[in-house]
Structure formats: structure tokens, C-alpha cells
Design an enzyme around this catalytic site. Structure first.
Site, PDB file in Angstrom:
ATOM      1  N   TYR A  98       0.823  -1.232   0.089  1.00 27.74           N
ATOM      2  CA  TYR A  98      -0.068   0.177   0.058  1.00 27.74           C
ATOM      3  C   TYR A  98       1.004   1.256  -0.077  1.00 27.74           C
ATOM      4  O   TYR A  98       1.859   1.323   0.831  1.00 27.74           O
ATOM      5  CB  TYR A  98      -0.836   0.135   1.195  1.00 27.74           C
ATOM      6  CG  TYR A  98      -1.819   1.077   1.454  1.00 27.74           C
ATOM      7  CD1 TYR A  98      -2.737   1.147   0.327  1.00 27.74           C
ATOM      8  CD2 TYR A  98      -1.465   2.005   2.329  1.00 27.74           C
ATOM      9  CE1 TYR A  98      -3.569   2.514   0.505  1.00 27.74           C
ATOM     10  CE2 TYR A  98      -2.325   3.303   2.459  1.00 27.74           C
ATOM     11  CZ  TYR A  98      -3.482   3.362   1.600  1.00 27.74           C
ATOM     12  OH  TYR A  98      -4.284   4.454   1.727  1.00 27.74           O
ATOM     13  N   ASP A 172      -0.837  -7.465   6.733  1.00 22.98           N
ATOM     14  CA  ASP A 172      -1.681  -6.576   6.351  1.00 22.98           C
ATOM     15  C   ASP A 172      -2.901  -7.312   5.769  1.00 22.98           C
ATOM     16  O   ASP A 172      -2.751  -7.669   4.650  1.00 22.98           O
ATOM     17  CB  ASP A 172      -1.209  -5.608   5.324  1.00 22.98           C
ATOM     18  CG  ASP A 172      -2.247  -4.552   5.205  1.00 22.98           C
ATOM     19  OD1 ASP A 172      -3.396  -4.945   5.142  1.00 22.98           O
ATOM     20  OD2 ASP A 172      -1.681  -3.429   4.606  1.00 22.98           O
ATOM     21  N   LYS A 197     -11.918  -0.419   4.810  1.00 17.24           N
ATOM     22  CA  LYS A 197     -12.056  -1.240   3.679  1.00 17.24           C
ATOM     23  C   LYS A 197     -13.073  -2.426   3.991  1.00 17.24           C
ATOM     24  O   LYS A 197     -14.375  -1.975   4.008  1.00 17.24           O
ATOM     25  CB  LYS A 197     -10.844  -1.802   3.166  1.00 17.24           C
ATOM     26  CG  LYS A 197      -9.468  -0.989   2.997  1.00 17.24           C
ATOM     27  CD  LYS A 197      -9.867   0.188   2.278  1.00 17.24           C
ATOM     28  CE  LYS A 197      -9.116   1.474   2.454  1.00 17.24           C
ATOM     29  NZ  LYS A 197      -7.591   1.024   2.374  1.00 17.24           N
TER      30      LYS A 197
END
Ligand SMILES: *Cc1c(COP(=O)(O)O)cnc(C)c1O
Length: 379
Positions: A98, A172, A197
Site C-alpha cells: 500500500y 496486512d 475497507k
């Protein structure tokens, strides 16, 4: 209790006095002490708040960890985890991670004396070669963002255990959520999420979660959460808890739609590559199936002309051109310009995050409408 039951029952009837089904939003900064030297268990809402506690316990149970910690964003969760390390410590991080993870490491923690090697964590030899005596953690994203590469979590844990010093494995888990993947059960030490999310799931709240397996590690994360203070407030804790109740049913639909769209894209003449771990021929498919119960709702694809992404983003009607992912609405984005702009262009191009690549967070709309929308946008 099975997952779909646990997720629905999370935070149910936490208020014993009224029996309120839904966890009350304890919108209070402070709590009255019954007498000197006694506490209700709550003193001040940075330290703990009952609404936040309900969501922290729920995510810890879903990830099968010892305790959970809710933060004001996914980046605040990552920051709290990185604060566990000291100047001189070295980390190994997934190279196509990310963009915010890259940025916080490269721009903030590097300043504080942490160093990192960004490697292709889907290649275990690269992880092995990056290990140094000073390595204290391996931070893995799997599937990666946006190229959907799969890292073998068990193999990385085995490498970490063999190292001369203790090395944490941190995952993650934003893309798959505990519905599909439980990294702590595969041996990881810490799992974290951008709860903004899939966990919250409705594109309506920014939040972060960290869960660890070991009690001592949980104590350290809890210390940072209280000391640094980037906690999740009671309203947002409630939104996350509410959103999570439908996690199982949402993710089933996200995945069903994503698989159908991935297959359709492979047949389109203007599409040159489709990245989805559920497609036959995806290099990580076997590992994915060995460590997760599904493939998730994220996919990326490349088109045959650099002007086509701009056209697609302009023409889509059902899909929304927006950053973020994991909500019920379908979102399409252009990683090279939007989410991964902080990664230098040469690295981006080497990784394959080119100006022909689009990332698609497949929502839970009717899949026929999504395919029709993509078809007209690609024309
Ligand atoms: C969004 C995201 C983050 C950051 O989370 P925020 O809630 O936006 O701070 C971290 N990792 C992944 C994989 C993400 O998608």
C-alpha cells in the site's frame, strides 16, 4: 461458533442494564469513579471506551488473537506497530505494498532510524536474502496491492523463526479479511487492517485495527495506543461494529462477482492481463488456496493503450472512479496516479504499476450490470 455466527453476534447485548441489542455508543470522554481507589474498569476514553472495546474484542475473536486495538485509521494502526521498533532496527516489507505504508516508512520512520528492504515477498529467496542481523520484522501484504501477488505466510514464518534474533511476522490482512484468511493461525505475530475497507465495508468510515497473538506483544501495542493516542472514537467504533456484521455475506458476494468479472476480462480484446488469484494460471493460486479459503474481491487489469484508462474512468456509470476499496459499491482506480503516486516512477514501472493498469474493487451489485458498464467503457 463458526465465523458467520461470530461476526453477526459481535457486540450483541453489551449493556446489561437495559439489554440494548446494539452496543450503545458511549459518547463520553470520562467515567465517574465509584470511590477513591476504585474504577468501573473505564477511566478516560483514550485509554478505553466500552464501544471501542466491543469492536476490539470482536476483531480479536475473528482473527483468533489475544487482543485487538482500534485506531483512527489503518495508517495509525501501522504507525503504532512500527513504533514497537528502535533506531537501528531493520524491516523487510513487501515491495508493491500500500502506498501509505511505503510513505510512512520512507518519509517518517527512516528519519527515526528504522531501515527497510522492499522485496518481492512472493519470492521466498528474496525474503531470505534480505534478512540481516538487525532484522526485527517482516511486514507482508498478501495479496499485494495492486498486482495481487501471493506471499507464502507459513514459509515466511518458518524463515523468521530460524533467524538468529526474534523476527516478528506482520500481515496486512486488509484485502482478504479474517473471513478468507487468518494470518495468526498460520504463525504470524501481528495482523492489521485498514478497517475502512472490507471490515467496515460501506465506504463510510476511516479506521484501523491491530491484533496480536502473544499477550506481551499485545501489551506493547496497547501501550503505544494509549501513549500515542490515535484511538478510534465511539461513533466510528459503532459504525465498524455495525458494518462488520455482514462481513461473511458481503465477502461471498464480492468474491463471486470478482471471479465472474475476472473471467470476462480475460476474453476482452483490449485487455492484456488480468490479475486475480482465483484465475487458472495465476502464479500464486496454489499458495493462496493453501492458506486462505477464497480469493477476495479485488482485481487489477491492464489495457492495450495508455489512453484507454482515462477513457474508462470517464465513461463508467455504475462503477465509481474513486480511491479506496472493500465497500459494497464498485470502485475503479488508476494506481500509478492515485494510490501509488508516492512510489518513485522507476520502481513503479519495474513493479508493473504502469499507466495501462487499473485496479477494480468489485462491489456487491448485480454482476451483469457491472460487466455491461465495463463493456461500454472499454468500447
Ligand atoms: C487503505 C489501506 C491502508 C491504509 O488504511 P487507512 O484506513 O486508509 O489509513 C493500509 N493497507 C491497505 C492494504 C489498504 O488498502
Amino acid at each position: 461458533m463458526r465465523f458467520a455466527t461470530k461476526v453477526v453476534q459481535a457486540g450483541l447485548v453489551t449493556d446489561k442494564t437495559t439489554g440494548a441489542l446494539s452496543t450503545p455508543i458511549y459518547q463520553t470522554a470520562s467515567f465517574r469513579h465509584p470511590e477513591l481507589g476504585r474504577s468501573t474498569g473505564y477511566d478516560y476514553s483514550r485509554t478505553q471506551n466500552p464501544t471501542r472495546k466491543a469492536v476490539e474484542e470482536a476483531v480479536a475473536a475473528l482473527e483468533e488473537g489475544h487482543a485487538g486495538f482500534a485506531f483512527s485509521s489503518g495508517m495509525a494502526a501501522i504507525t503504532a506497530i512500527l513504533m514497537l521498533y528502535r533506531p537501528g532496527d531493520h524491516l523487510i516489507i513487501t515491495e508493491d505494498c500500500y502506498g501509505g505504508t511505503y510513505r510512512v516508512m520512507d518519509k517518517l520512520f527512516a528519519q527515526l532510524g528504522l531501515s527497510a528492504s522492499f522485496v518481492d515477498t512472493s519470492n521466498i529467496d528474496q525474503v531470505r536474502q534480505a534478512l540481516q542481523p538487525a532484522t526485527k520484522a517482516i511486514l507482508v501484504e498478501t495479496p499485494t496491492n495492486p498486482l495481487m501477488k501471493i506471499a507464502d505466510i507459513r514459509a515466511i514464518v518458518a524463515l523468521a523463526r530460524k533467524h538468529q534474533n526474534p523476527v516478528h511476522v506482520i500481515v496486512d490482512n486488509t484485502f482478504l479479511s479474517p473471513y478468507f484468511q487468518k494470518p495468526l493461525l498460520l504463525g504470524a505475530d501481528i495482523v492489521f487492517h485498514s478497517g475502512s475497507k472490507y471490515l467496515a465495508g460501506h465506504n463510510d468510515v476511516i479506521c484501523g485495527i491491530a491484533v496480536a497473538k502473544d499477550a506481551a506483544l499485545c501489551e506493547q501495542i496497547g501501550f503505544v495506543q494509549n501513549a500515542a493516542g490515535a484511538i478510534l472514537g465511539p461513533q466510528d467504533s459503532w459504525l465498524l461494529l455495525r458494518g462488520m456484521k455482514t462481513l461473511a455475506i458481503r465477502l461471498r458476494q464480492h468474491e463471486q462477482n470478482a471471479l465472474a468479472i475476472a473471467k470476462w476480462l480475460t476474453t476482452h480484446p483490449s485487455v492484456t492481463a488480468v490479475y486475480y488469484p482465483g484465475l487458472p494460471g495465476h502464479p500464486g493460486k496454489e499458495i493462496q488456496e493453501s492458506q486462505a479459503s477464497g480469493y477476495g474481491g479485488m482485481l487489477s487489469f491492464t489495457v492495450d493503450h495508455p489512453r484507454l484508462p482515462e477513457q474508462i474512468l470517464r465513461k463508467v456509470k455504475v462503477l465509481q472512479f474513486a480511491e479506496s476499496l472493500g465497500g459494497v459499491e464498485s470502485l475503479i482506480t488508476f494506481p500509478a496516479v492515485q494510490t501509488h503516486a508516492d512510489i518513485p516512477a522507476d520502481i513503479r514501472n519495474r513493479l508493473g504499476i504502469t499507466d495501462c493498469l487499473l485496479r477494480f474493487s468489485v462491489g456487491i451489485e448485480d454482476v451483469e450490470d457491472l460487466i455491461a458498464d465495463l463493456a461500454q467503457a472499454l468500447e
